[in-house]
Design an enzyme around this catalytic site. Sequence first.
Site, short mmCIF file in Angstrom:
data_model
loop_
_atom_site.label_atom_id
_atom_site.label_comp_id
_atom_site.label_asym_id
_atom_site.label_seq_id
_atom_site.Cartn_x
_atom_site.Cartn_y
_atom_site.Cartn_z
N LYS A 226 0.82 -1.21 0.00
CA LYS A 226 0.00 0.00 0.00
C LYS A 226 0.85 1.26 0.00
CE LYS A 226 -4.43 -1.76 1.53
NZ LYS A 226 -5.55 -1.66 2.48
N ARG A 261 -4.65 -9.82 4.71
CA ARG A 261 -4.86 -9.83 3.25
C ARG A 261 -3.55 -9.47 2.56
NH1 ARG A 261 -7.26 -6.17 0.94
NH2 ARG A 261 -8.29 -7.24 -0.77
#
Length: 282
Positions: A226, A261
């Site tokens: 991210k 995740r």
Amino acid sequence: MLKRAVLAGVEVGDGLPVAVVGVLNVSPESFYGGSVFRERDRALFAAQRMVEAGAVLLDVGGMSTAPYLATRIAEAEEADRLARAVEWLASKLGVPISADTWRAGPARQALEAGAAIINDVTGLTGDPRMAPLVARTGAGLIVMANDRGSSPGGGRPIEVILARLRESLALAREAGIDEERLVVDPGIGFFRSSGLAWHEWDCRMLDDLRMLEALGRPICVGVSRKSFIGALLGQEDPEDRLPGSLAATAVAVVNGAHLIRTHDVAETRQAVLVVEAIRGRA
């Protein structure tokens, strides 16, 4: 009291090994091209490798939800992408499929195609049809906190996240969704209008992650590649963010995450196993 949930037959939560969730996308607009597989054979091969590496669930997305990209597509197109991908995978793999969508139309078609879990990045606030759909079908549910494009005001990030997730849990209860099939997610990367730099928000949230235990639900965290990692390390290309992702994953597990995740199942599973061995969690 133990915080546990059952997502399509997979039990997660306190006292259990951390569950690794593989991320697979069929959306070309996704922020990380390495997660995108638009052809059936390539998607199936990638999914099988994730399962072999230790993924207990697969999360499939048909539309990118990255808040800093203009990624919205028509609902019908998302539904078609998502249902097609779920159909490719659901009968071929030995693990349940989660559909990453906040819209009830694509969610319904994904469930009909074989998905058994809905991962709603709006925490049931994006589409009023979603909660009744989940309640009616008995699907597992992951609700994520999201700033919804408006400033969440003052206060520590954890206080804002707790408030948003409590709202999602209330919506789930009102719809009749069984709490025992519900997991919460703090929404790393999804708060862009808080007044804090987004990477600082995400770092503070991960540091305070254990405070989410007050919600009484297992915690899912997604940090894989991210943008906060890119901001911290000066890495614009998500391809370069695997080491930072593994470091953030270790922090999340130490601080109470029950599900992780990830785009990189094999590497993430190794990081999780090391943390569990050191802390004696599993």
